[in-house]
Design a protein around this motif. Structure first.
Motif, PDB file in Angstrom:
ATOM      1  N   ARG A   1      16.114  17.299  60.361  1.00 33.49           N
ATOM      2  CA  ARG A   1      16.722  16.007  60.046  1.00 33.49           C
ATOM      3  C   ARG A   1      16.027  14.967  60.900  1.00 33.49           C
ATOM      4  N   ILE A   2      15.552  13.930  60.271  1.00 33.82           N
ATOM      5  CA  ILE A   2      14.949  12.817  60.991  1.00 33.82           C
ATOM      6  C   ILE A   2      15.923  11.666  60.856  1.00 33.82           C
ATOM      7  N   ASP A   3      16.483  11.269  61.964  1.00 36.87           N
ATOM      8  CA  ASP A   3      17.489  10.219  61.979  1.00 36.87           C
ATOM      9  C   ASP A   3      16.928   9.057  62.793  1.00 36.87           C
ATOM     10  N   GLY A   4      16.130   8.244  62.143  1.00 32.69           N
ATOM     11  CA  GLY A   4      15.493   7.128  62.844  1.00 32.69           C
ATOM     12  C   GLY A   4      14.514   7.624  63.879  1.00 32.69           C
ATOM     13  N   ARG A   5      14.907   7.588  65.121  1.00 30.91           N
ATOM     14  CA  ARG A   5      14.023   7.974  66.217  1.00 30.91           C
ATOM     15  C   ARG A   5      14.289   9.385  66.732  1.00 30.91           C
ATOM     16  N   ARG A   6      15.168  10.136  66.064  1.00 29.69           N
ATOM     17  CA  ARG A   6      15.537  11.471  66.518  1.00 29.69           C
ATOM     18  C   ARG A   6      15.071  12.556  65.552  1.00 29.69           C
ATOM     19  N   LEU A   7      14.625  13.671  66.131  1.00 28.43           N
ATOM     20  CA  LEU A   7      14.306  14.872  65.367  1.00 28.43           C
ATOM     21  C   LEU A   7      15.402  15.883  65.688  1.00 28.43           C
ATOM     22  N   ILE A   8      16.017  16.411  64.643  1.00 31.67           N
ATOM     23  CA  ILE A   8      17.178  17.269  64.810  1.00 31.67           C
ATOM     24  C   ILE A   8      16.948  18.577  64.066  1.00 31.67           C
ATOM     25  N   ARG A   9      17.220  19.672  64.723  1.00 33.20           N
ATOM     26  CA  ARG A   9      17.153  20.991  64.099  1.00 33.20           C
ATOM     27  C   ARG A   9      18.496  21.278  63.446  1.00 33.20           C
ATOM     28  N   ILE A  10      18.460  21.761  62.213  1.00 34.46           N
ATOM     29  CA  ILE A  10      19.679  22.123  61.509  1.00 34.46           C
ATOM     30  C   ILE A  10      19.814  23.647  61.542  1.00 34.46           C
ATOM     31  N   GLU A  11      20.961  24.114  62.002  1.00 32.53           N
ATOM     32  CA  GLU A  11      21.253  25.549  62.067  1.00 32.53           C
ATOM     33  C   GLU A  11      22.399  25.830  61.114  1.00 32.53           C
ATOM     34  N   GLY A  12      22.111  26.491  60.039  1.00 25.89           N
ATOM     35  CA  GLY A  12      23.138  26.711  59.016  1.00 25.89           C
ATOM     36  C   GLY A  12      23.468  25.394  58.349  1.00 25.89           C
ATOM     37  N   PHE A  13      24.680  24.923  58.566  1.00 26.63           N
ATOM     38  CA  PHE A  13      25.095  23.647  57.985  1.00 26.63           C
ATOM     39  C   PHE A  13      25.405  22.601  59.050  1.00 26.63           C
ATOM     40  N   THR A  14      25.018  22.867  60.290  1.00 26.78           N
ATOM     41  CA  THR A  14      25.327  21.942  61.370  1.00 26.78           C
ATOM     42  C   THR A  14      24.085  21.591  62.175  1.00 26.78           C
ATOM     43  N   GLU A  15      24.168  20.495  62.896  1.00 28.17           N
ATOM     44  CA  GLU A  15      23.071  20.080  63.768  1.00 28.17           C
ATOM     45  C   GLU A  15      23.076  20.927  65.027  1.00 28.17           C
ATOM     46  N   ALA A  16      21.886  21.271  65.500  1.00 27.98           N
ATOM     47  CA  ALA A  16      21.757  21.979  66.772  1.00 27.98           C
ATOM     48  C   ALA A  16      22.266  21.050  67.880  1.00 27.98           C
ATOM     49  N   PRO A  17      22.669  21.603  69.015  1.00 28.49           N
ATOM     50  CA  PRO A  17      23.260  20.766  70.058  1.00 28.49           C
ATOM     51  C   PRO A  17      22.315  19.754  70.692  1.00 28.49           C
ATOM     52  N   HIS A  18      21.018  20.037  70.716  1.00 27.24           N
ATOM     53  CA  HIS A  18      20.078  19.112  71.342  1.00 27.24           C
ATOM     54  C   HIS A  18      19.219  18.422  70.287  1.00 27.24           C
ATOM     55  N   HIS A  19      18.967  17.146  70.513  1.00 25.87           N
ATOM     56  CA  HIS A  19      18.115  16.344  69.627  1.00 25.87           C
ATOM     57  C   HIS A  19      16.925  15.859  70.432  1.00 25.87           C
ATOM     58  N   TYR A  20      15.785  15.804  69.793  1.00 24.28           N
ATOM     59  CA  TYR A  20      14.615  15.225  70.440  1.00 24.28           C
ATOM     60  C   TYR A  20      14.582  13.737  70.089  1.00 24.28           C
ATOM     61  N   VAL A  21      14.386  12.897  71.080  1.00 23.23           N
ATOM     62  CA  VAL A  21      14.343  11.449  70.877  1.00 23.23           C
ATOM     63  C   VAL A  21      12.902  10.973  71.071  1.00 23.23           C
ATOM     64  N   ALA A  22      12.432  10.125  70.188  1.00 25.74           N
ATOM     65  CA  ALA A  22      11.059   9.615  70.250  1.00 25.74           C
ATOM     66  C   ALA A  22      10.745   9.055  71.634  1.00 25.74           C
ATOM     67  N   ARG A  23       9.550   9.345  72.106  1.00 14.52           N
ATOM     68  CA  ARG A  23       9.139   8.873  73.431  1.00 14.52           C
ATOM     69  C   ARG A  23       9.195   7.356  73.553  1.00 14.52           C
ATOM     70  N   ASN A  24       8.772   6.682  72.493  1.00 14.48           N
ATOM     71  CA  ASN A  24       8.749   5.222  72.564  1.00 14.48           C
ATOM     72  C   ASN A  24      10.114   4.606  72.264  1.00 14.48           C
ATOM     73  N   GLY A  25      11.090   5.440  71.936  1.00 17.65           N
ATOM     74  CA  GLY A  25      12.437   4.950  71.677  1.00 17.65           C
ATOM     75  C   GLY A  25      12.628   4.300  70.325  1.00 17.65           C
ATOM     76  N   GLU A  26      11.573   4.233  69.521  1.00 18.73           N
ATOM     77  CA  GLU A  26      11.663   3.557  68.224  1.00 18.73           C
ATOM     78  C   GLU A  26      11.471   4.500  67.045  1.00 18.73           C
ATOM     79  N   ARG A  27      10.338   5.204  67.023  1.00 19.63           N
ATOM     80  CA  ARG A  27      10.093   6.151  65.936  1.00 19.63           C
ATOM     81  C   ARG A  27       9.201   7.281  66.429  1.00 19.63           C
ATOM     82  N   LEU A  28       9.333   8.407  65.772  1.00 14.93           N
ATOM     83  CA  LEU A  28       8.567   9.584  66.135  1.00 14.93           C
ATOM     84  C   LEU A  28       7.090   9.378  65.828  1.00 14.93           C
ATOM     85  N   GLU A  29       6.241   9.884  66.715  1.00 15.27           N
ATOM     86  CA  GLU A  29       4.788   9.787  66.542  1.00 15.27           C
ATOM     87  C   GLU A  29       4.212  11.179  66.322  1.00 15.27           C
TER      88      GLU A  29
END
Length: 97
Positions: A42-70
């Protein structure tokens, strides 16, 4: 394009900008992502999220620049989210619990 679906206010949300996912799409087509198959991201703006089954994993990766993933940060981010490699010499990744 999404204005008719979301309505004007939500369609103007910067997290819905296609540029937010373009780096992820390019990375998924690269040889660096060949190990990642059959997974849901799941890409939610500036976050990359792993989906496990039908739920989001507990940790999200946030873009280094705080705006969008590179593109350059996605290999390390995905490997960390899936637990396939340590954080490495690049230092800690920006995460949000």
């Amino acid at each position: 394009m999404s204005a008719s679906f979301f309505g004007e206010e939500r369609a103007a949300d910067p997290e819905l900008d296609p540029a937010c996912i373009s780096a992820v799409v390019a990375w998924l087509q690269s040889p660096q992502a060949s190990w990642l198959t059959g997974q849901i991201l799941r890409i939610d703006g500036r976050r990359l999220i792993r989906i496990e089954g039908f739920t989001e994993a507990p940790h999200h990766y946030v873009a280094r620049n705080g705006e969008r993933l590179e593109f350059d940060e996605l290999h390390q981010a995905a490997r960390w989210l899936w637990g396939t490699a340590p954080r490495g010499l690049a230092g800690p990744l920006p995460v949000r619990p």
